[in-house]
Write a protein that holds these residues in place. Structure first.
Motif, mmCIF file in Angstrom:
data_model
loop_
_atom_site.group_PDB
_atom_site.id
_atom_site.type_symbol
_atom_site.label_atom_id
_atom_site.label_comp_id
_atom_site.label_asym_id
_atom_site.label_seq_id
_atom_site.Cartn_x
_atom_site.Cartn_y
_atom_site.Cartn_z
ATOM 1 N N UNK A 97 15.125 -6.964 -8.094
ATOM 2 C CA UNK A 97 14.981 -6.230 -7.035
ATOM 3 C C UNK A 97 15.516 -6.396 -5.969
ATOM 4 N N UNK A 98 16.243 -5.633 -5.275
ATOM 5 C CA UNK A 98 16.830 -5.864 -3.662
ATOM 6 C C UNK A 98 15.550 -5.490 -2.552
ATOM 7 N N UNK A 99 16.029 -5.937 -1.453
ATOM 8 C CA UNK A 99 15.022 -5.353 -0.472
ATOM 9 C C UNK A 99 14.953 -3.839 -0.354
ATOM 10 N N UNK A 100 16.140 -3.138 -0.687
ATOM 11 C CA UNK A 100 16.061 -1.739 -0.730
ATOM 12 C C UNK A 100 14.952 -1.098 -1.547
ATOM 13 N N UNK A 101 15.080 -1.729 -2.718
ATOM 14 C CA UNK A 101 14.064 -1.427 -3.998
ATOM 15 C C UNK A 101 12.722 -1.365 -3.292
ATOM 16 N N UNK A 102 12.334 -2.795 -3.001
ATOM 17 C CA UNK A 102 10.967 -2.872 -2.270
ATOM 18 C C UNK A 102 10.611 -1.920 -1.313
ATOM 19 N N UNK A 103 11.553 -1.667 -0.212
ATOM 20 C CA UNK A 103 11.199 -0.392 0.668
ATOM 21 C C UNK A 103 11.041 0.741 -0.033
ATOM 22 N N UNK A 104 11.844 1.375 -0.758
ATOM 23 C CA UNK A 104 11.471 2.560 -1.381
ATOM 24 C C UNK A 104 10.121 2.548 -2.133
ATOM 25 N N UNK A 105 10.008 1.363 -2.755
ATOM 26 C CA UNK A 105 8.866 1.492 -3.724
ATOM 27 C C UNK A 105 7.549 1.505 -2.623
ATOM 28 N N UNK A 106 7.746 0.802 -1.597
ATOM 29 C CA UNK A 106 6.601 0.837 -0.523
ATOM 30 C C UNK A 106 6.418 2.203 0.075
ATOM 31 N N UNK B 69 16.685 2.312 -9.405
ATOM 32 C CA UNK B 69 17.932 2.069 -8.485
ATOM 33 C C UNK B 69 18.494 0.973 -8.444
ATOM 34 N N UNK B 70 19.763 0.875 -8.527
ATOM 35 C CA UNK B 70 20.666 -0.432 -8.598
ATOM 36 C C UNK B 70 21.087 -0.872 -7.321
#
Length: 75
Positions: free
Chosen positions: A19-28, A74-75
């Protein structure tokens, strides 16, 4: 007899995160949406069959779970 490998034959193993940083932000964000849905479901009034508890809150929770799936894929 140990043979030394030259620098040209050694391949650098690159470890990449799934996961990228964006994935973690969206997950939060999706976790926050689910929490808001559960808070709406708790309610403050005594009416169990309120619009907010029976329709709005479950839709918000489902949207939060769907957004979480989007955040993972999301990629």
């Amino acid at each position: 007899m140990a043979q030394k490998k030259s620098a040209s034959t050694q391949q650098e193993v690159k470890s990449e995160l799934v996961f990228t940083k964006k994935n973690y932000q969206l997950l939060l964000i999706s976790i926050a949406i689910v929490v808001v849905g559960f808070i709406l479901m708790m309610g403050t009034t005594g009416d169990i069959y309120d619009f907010r508890r029976t329709l709005l809150a479950p839709l918000v929770v489902l949207f939060g779970f769907a957004f979480g799936i989007y955040a993972i894929l999301k990629k």
